[in-house]
Design an enzyme around this catalytic site. Structure first.
Site, PDB file in Angstrom:
ATOM      1  N   ASP A 231      57.423  61.499   9.366  1.00  0.00           N
ATOM      2  CA  ASP A 231      56.373  61.225   8.031  1.00  0.00           C
ATOM      3  C   ASP A 231      56.710  59.911   7.694  1.00  0.00           C
ATOM      4  O   ASP A 231      57.612  59.117   7.968  1.00  0.00           O
ATOM      5  CB  ASP A 231      57.217  62.447   7.125  1.00  0.00           C
ATOM      6  CG  ASP A 231      56.281  62.556   5.755  1.00  0.00           C
ATOM      7  OD1 ASP A 231      55.042  61.696   5.570  1.00  0.00           O
ATOM      8  OD2 ASP A 231      56.239  63.661   5.089  1.00  0.00           O
TER       9      ASP A 231
HETATM   10  C1  BGC Z   1      53.240  62.805   3.066  1.00  0.00           C
HETATM   11  C2  BGC Z   1      52.502  63.032   4.423  1.00  0.00           C
HETATM   12  C3  BGC Z   1      51.435  62.117   4.584  1.00  0.00           C
HETATM   13  C4  BGC Z   1      52.201  60.664   4.452  1.00  0.00           C
HETATM   14  C5  BGC Z   1      50.796  59.379   4.737  1.00  0.00           C
HETATM   15  C6  BGC Z   1      53.834  61.174   2.980  1.00  0.00           C
HETATM   16  O1  BGC Z   1      54.416  60.939   1.964  1.00  0.00           O
HETATM   17  O2  BGC Z   1      54.352  63.451   2.928  1.00  0.00           O
HETATM   18  O3  BGC Z   1      51.978  64.238   4.225  1.00  0.00           O
HETATM   19  O4  BGC Z   1      50.566  62.436   5.669  1.00  0.00           O
HETATM   20  O5  BGC Z   1      52.528  60.341   3.191  1.00  0.00           O
HETATM   21  O6  BGC Z   1      50.323  59.412   3.644  1.00  0.00           O
END
Ligand code: BGC
Length: 751
Positions: A231
């Site tokens: 993530d």
């Molecule tokens: C989120 C993800 C997301 C990523 C990119 C993170 O803060 O938890 O779900 O895909 O950011 O935006």
């Protein structure tokens, strides 16, 4: 021709390899120009594209390209319709092809442990079977267009509170039965190209560092073949992460961590073969996309808008209806509440989409040539009571035949980044609904929210239609459902408890500690409410229709089943009303073998069927041993005890109308190792050890053995729970005799 990734990696310097294990910027991987490797773009998702330019951010703050906002997962999962979600995935896949995106960052399948989790709107269900089936459908849809998906966030990421450092403490059984299966099913049925690991720790180890999670479970147990990315910002110890099986760090620039990988290899602390493994995983997926890139794909945004409205019409859940719905166009109807004009149709954060257009219910009626009277009543974006507006609403409601109140949660009430403090709707809305319902018995409430809310007025209104966060065409879907052009067919993918305090995680959710104790174990959602026989507002699986159905006559293809066989369960569904409609047949399994600590019932199959008035169809659902099993930690495997299992069928977890059963046999044996703590009762229950204990008690007693039924119940209980070690305390044997007994018992167990 497919690129030979291994040959490519063989030509790389260590530095080039390390560079490919981290992003270049927010959304791109790094290129290696010397070898002609381009950079690849990934983008959020999941319910539409959030393709940003170089000024990226991961919290939905900056704008992205204009795209179609499909209904969020809280809605789409309620459709219980795999084909529908697969088709939605196909449309999103086409959009990705047209926008040159290699991977869309979704689906998000974290289990809805608490209704308060701020991201529940983009998660699928409280039930792992349902979440897994719907995730697999979405992935199959997107990937059929040769675009990757990234199922997220693996794993046990069920709250936003300290989400980047929280430690989710759960037993292996709880993880395997509740928090993993959505990922497992998706891997086994749809092989997502990528998996996104979560920020949090699981039992003390960050997901990114967790070899058990990323390699043993994900790759070895389930057979995952793609790459694992972090993530955004979830790396903990970059070198350990490579060992653990984490391939790609996002976002970039990751050059500092790339250098750590290089240094660790040079220092002999990290095997270069593990770096090669990770680079190959990443490039295999990238070239799968590039080698099969479909040039010139165009998609029709307006057509996709219409499709998104049609999807939403299959998702909305009719929670209550005293017969007032569907409305007819000749009735004098007033729409109250600003969501009638400005619907809340998506959530906040990384899934936020710059929608190509939004159609409200008022717009939708107008487009069909109907002017509906409208009173704002309350603002769509805050909790602010306006007495004058309430008065206007009350007057308008009195003068109408029907009042439809468009209510729900303002954006700030639920979002990525924080959890809700309670399950309340804004006080201004509750007040208005009560005031209108007091003067107009034909009051209908239409809800726009991403998660359950408390509805203190539920018994005072005539109907409640849950639209969830229904995407940019939500107004069209609402209009079609309210007026009966479509027949509601969504069913709840989560329980609506009466009060948030009733939820099983209530005392262990967002406590001040950064450790979140999953103390309720496998008793999540309806598994808990069932076991407690606790009344809820609306049960898991509930959903009404404008017609009625009968589910009856359950039967099995064979009365017995074993580890290797399957059984087909058939049940008849009849449309007993006077309209065409769709019913969701749900199959639950109930363990009747006497195995302790099992939920009353668990969803293990479902089918959605369309029926004309009077029509009957037979639904067939196949089940296997896994459907009966729990994760037996002593075995390190799935296990179902031999005996009887009931198969329950109905259209809601609280509306089971047909039942059958099977008898299961198994070759698996739960291992038992006898030690000082082993209780006499356990030994008496095991056919291999019982004769030894019986003989021992016979010898120990100078009298004839007492028949159990004559024995004092307290004495029976004392013996049952007495550990072997205590025999020494009561002078019944010395150390050597106790050791010898334990050896004899263990030897008997091996035979
Ligand atoms: C989120 C993800 C997301 C990523 C990119 C993170 O803060 O938890 O779900 O895909 O950011 O935006």
């Amino acid at each position: 021709m497919a690129t030979d990734v291994k040959a490519l990696v063989a030509q790389m310097t260590l530095e080039e390899k390390a560079s490919l294990l981290g992003g270049e910027s927010f959304w791109f991987t790094k290129p290696v120009e010397r070898l002609g490797i381009p950079k690849f773009m990934v983008s959020d998702g999941p319910h539409g594209l959030r393709k940003q330019d170089e000024q990226g951010d991961h919290l939905g703050v900056n704008d992205s390209i204009v795209a179609v906002c499909w209904p969020a997962a809280c809605a789409t999962t309620s459709s219980f319709d795999r084909d529908l979600i697969q088709k939605m995935g196909e449309a999103i896949g086409d959009e990705c092809q047209a926008e040159n995106l290699s991977v869309v960052l979704g689906p998000a399948v974290c289990i809805k442990r608490s209704p308060l989790c701020g991201r529940n709107f983009e998660y699928m269900s409280e039930d792992p079977y349902l979440a897994g089936e719907m995730a697999a459908a979405y992935i199959n849809g997107v990937q059929s267009k040769n675009i990757g998906t990234s199922i997220k966030h693996f794993a046990a990421n069920n709250q936003e509170y300290y989400r980047m450092s929280n430690d989710s403490v759960a037993s292996e059984r709880t993880l395997r039965e509740i928090y993993f299966p959505a990922f497992e099913t998706a891997v086994k049925k749809a092989q997502p190209w990528t998996v996104m690991c979560s920020y949090n720790k699981i039992n003390g180890v960050y997901s990114a560092d967790n070899e058990w999670l990323l390699t043993d479970v994900l790759r070895k147990d389930w057979g995952f073949k793609g790459y694992v990315m972090t993530d955004w910002g979830a790396v903990n110890d970059r070198v350990q992460d490579v060992r653990a099986g984490l391939d790609l760090e996002m976002p970039g620039d990751t050059s500092l961590n790339d250098a750590k990988i290089v240094a660790a290899v040079k220092a002999g602390e990290l095997d270069e073969a593990l770096v090669d493994r990770a680079v190959e995983n990443v490039l295999r997926v990238c070239y799968q996309y590039l080698d099969n890139k479909q040039e010139g794909v165009v998609f029709d945004r307006d057509a996709d808008h219409e499709k998104s409205a049609a999807v939403e019409a299959e998702c909305a859940v009719l929670l209550e209806n005293n017969g007032i719905l569907p409305l007819n166009r000749s009735q004098k109807v007033v729409y109250i509440g600003e969501y009638a004009a400005k619907p809340r149709f998506q959530g906040g954060g990384s899934s936020h989409i710059n929608s190509s257009k939004v159609v409200s219910a008022l717009d939708a009626a107008k487009a069909k040539g109907y002017e509906v009277e409208y009173v704002k009543g309350f603002p769509f974006d805050k909790d602010e009571t306006d007495e004058a507006e309430i008065q206007k609403a009350v007057e308008a409601a009195k003068n109408a035949e029907v009042a439809v109140i468009f209510a729900g949660l303002p954006d700030v009430f639920e979002s990525e980044g924080y959890d809700r403090p309670n399950m309340d709707m804004p006080a201004c809305q509750n007040k208005l609904i009560a005031a209108v319902a007091a003067v107009q018995p034909n009051t209908v409430v239409v809800l726009h929210n991403g998660a359950p809310v408390e509805t203190p007025w539920a018994d005072d209104v005539a109907a409640i239609l849950e639209m969830y966060l229904g995407g940019q065409g939500v107004g069209q879907a609402t209009d079609a459902l309210l007026y009966g052009e479509k027949n509601p067919s969504g069913h709840l993918a989560e329980t609506f408890p009466l009060r948030v305090q009733d939820n099983p995680s209530y005392l262990n959710f967002n406590t001040s500690s950064r450790t979140c104790n999953y103390a309720e174990g496998v008793y999540v959602g309806y598994r808990y409410y069932d076991a407690k026989e606790m009344p809820v507002r609306w049960a898991f699986g509930h959903g009404l229709s404008y017609t009625t159905f009968k589910i009856e006559n359950a039967r099995v293809s064979a009365p017995t089943m074993d580890d290797d066989s399957t059984v087909t369960v058939c049940v008849d569904v009849t449309n007993t009303g006077d309209r065409a409609g769709k019913e969701v047949v749900q199959l639950y399994v109930s363990d009747k073998t006497g195995t302790p600590d099992r939920p009353i019932k668990e969803l293990k199959g479902f089918e959605k069927v369309e029926l004309q008035p009077g029509e009957t169809k037979t639904v067939a659902i196949e089940i296997d041993a896994r459907a009966l099993s729990y994760f037996e930690e002593r075995l390190g495997d799935w296990y179902a005890a031999p005996g009887t299992y009931q198969i329950l069928l109905g259209d809601a977890s609280d509306n089971i109308t047909a039942c059958t059963e099977i008898t299961f046999s198994t070759k698996k044996v739960v291992p038992m190792v006898v030690g000082g703590d082993t209780a006499i009762g356990e030994l008496m229950e095991n056919p291999k050890t019982a004769p030894i204990i019986a003989e021992m008690s016979k010898q120990a007693s100078s009298n004839a053995p007492i028949a159990m039924e004559d024995a004092d119940p307290m004495m029976v209980a004392m013996m049952k729970f007495m550990p072997l070690k205590s025999l020494k305390s009561f002078g019944m044997m010395d150390d050597a005799q106790a050791m010898a007994l334990i050896d004899t018992l263990n030897a008997a167990l091996k035979n």
